[in-house]
Design an enzyme around this catalytic site. Structure first.
Site, PDB file in Angstrom:
ATOM      1  N   LYS A 281       0.855  -1.184   0.000  1.00  0.00           N
ATOM      2  CA  LYS A 281       0.000   0.000   0.000  1.00  0.00           C
ATOM      3  C   LYS A 281       0.893   1.235   0.000  1.00  0.00           C
ATOM      4  O   LYS A 281       1.640   1.475   0.950  1.00  0.00           O
ATOM      5  CB  LYS A 281      -0.915  -0.005   1.221  1.00  0.00           C
ATOM      6  CG  LYS A 281      -1.891   1.169   1.266  1.00  0.00           C
ATOM      7  CD  LYS A 281      -2.809   1.046   2.479  1.00  0.00           C
ATOM      8  CE  LYS A 281      -3.787   2.200   2.554  1.00  0.00           C
ATOM      9  NZ  LYS A 281      -4.669   2.088   3.748  1.00  0.00           N
TER      10      LYS A 281
ATOM     11  N   LYS B 147      -2.253  -1.585  -3.778  1.00  0.00           N
ATOM     12  CA  LYS B 147      -3.086  -0.383  -3.746  1.00  0.00           C
ATOM     13  C   LYS B 147      -2.184   0.839  -3.811  1.00  0.00           C
ATOM     14  O   LYS B 147      -1.235   0.932  -3.024  1.00  0.00           O
ATOM     15  CB  LYS B 147      -3.913  -0.361  -2.453  1.00  0.00           C
ATOM     16  CG  LYS B 147      -4.834   0.840  -2.310  1.00  0.00           C
ATOM     17  CD  LYS B 147      -5.581   0.795  -0.983  1.00  0.00           C
ATOM     18  CE  LYS B 147      -6.510   2.000  -0.862  1.00  0.00           C
ATOM     19  NZ  LYS B 147      -7.211   2.038   0.440  1.00  0.00           N
TER      20      LYS B 147
END
Length: 329
Positions: free
Chosen positions: A199, A252
């Protein structure tokens, strides 16, 4: 072989022929729809920076669930927007927290829907960070190990509420191991962990922070989310999560990081998830509203690119529209 023996256009002559040799496909089974559940009654409030995406209170949630189910989507990712916040995010792990009640509501209405619980503290802390904060003379420090305790409690409470999958998004070191141990200890040995393994500290999260009311009140998240410039570090993050017992690996955001998706796909046999995040959605919506692009064509091309890069599953705010388009509606 080269031209004129090789004529690559031979396989592109008709839609039927192109379909026969198409290498990558997107299916409704690949899609996960995010849901924002909030406190209150009668709430169906559109998020201004994400047209078509809403906050839902528990009494209106059935409308959104029916729409998702009618599109053939089988999985949702639940985010909670609480009414109360404190320094350690207590409402994240309360039995009657908004996420826990949302999970129970979904499972009561659609028992076969796969409910994925986002496991983080940022929406629930009054400072907006994803962990426990300690103030020091030099500023504020996120206490990694103290945060793990809160995150593990949150995961267990979500599993008790009926979550099928726990999806920790906090980027604390050791979070998969801490959550796996806590779930197993409480008897949830068969509850998978969908780790936000990679992330990045991305500018693509802006609209989500409006939606989740989770903007940090000071500083930023770059001490725990990843530097967008780093790829080898992404492999180290993923490797740690695999060793700690992750069942899925997520990247992400999506569009700017498809090289990372491919790197994970080439190295690991676990299912790979990509998150088509809020700003990626908002940019397409804004341009489509201006008539600058064909929304359907852009969305399906983007999702196909994510699958081609190696994703097995895609979390996307386009899920309902994409599902209908894929089915010819």
């Amino acid at each position: 072989m080269a031209y004129p023996i090789a004529r690559h256009r031979r396989l592109r002559g008709s839609e039927a022929l192109r379909g026969l040799v198409r290498e990558t496909g997107v299916s409704v089974n690949d899609l996960i729809a995010p849901i924002f559940v909030t406190e209150g009654e009668g709430v169906q409030e559109e998020i201004s920076s994400m047209p078509g995406v809403y906050h839902w209170s528990l009494d209106t949630l059935e409308k959104e669930l029916a729409d998702i189910a009618s599109a053939g989507i089988k999985a949702v990712l639940v985010f909670g927007v609480p009414s109360t916040k404190d320094a350690i995010g207590t409402s994240a792990f309360e039995e009657n927290g908004i996420v826990q009640r949302g999970i129970r509501k979904i499972k009561s209405l659609y028992p076969d829907m796969v409910v994925i619980a986002d496991t983080c503290l940022c929406q629930f802390t009054d400072h907006g960070h994803c962990g426990v904060v300690h103030r020091t003379d030099g500023g504020a420090v996120i206490d990694n190990d103290a945060s793990l305790e809160m995150l593990a409690k949150t995961a267990v409470s979500q599993a008790k509420a009926g979550a099928d999958i726990i999806a920790p998004s906090n980027m604390m070191d050791g979070f998969v191991a801490a959550i796996r141990e806590a779930l197993d200890r409480e008897g949830f040995v068969n509850t998978p962990i969908m780790s936000y393994a990679v992330k990045f500290a991305s500018a693509y999260y802006g609209p989500f922070r409006e939606a989740a009311h989770s903007t940090p009140q000071f500083g930023d998240r770059r001490t725990y989310q990843m530097d967008p410039a780093n790829a080898r570090e992404a492999l180290r993050e993923a490797s740690s999560d695999v060793e700690e017992g992750a069942d899925f690996l997520m990247v992400k955001p999506g569009l700017a990081y498809l090289d990372i998706v491919r790197m994970l796909r080439d190295r690991y046999e676990l299912p790979i998830v990509v998150y088509n995040v809020s700003a990626e959605y908002a940019m397409v919506k804004a341009a489509a509203m201006q008539g600058w692009l064909d929304e359907r064509a852009i969305v399906l091309e983007t999702l196909t690119g994510m699958k081609r890069a190696g994703a097995d599953l895609i979390i996307t705010y386009h899920a309902k529209d994409a599902a209908r388009w894929l089915q010819g509606n």
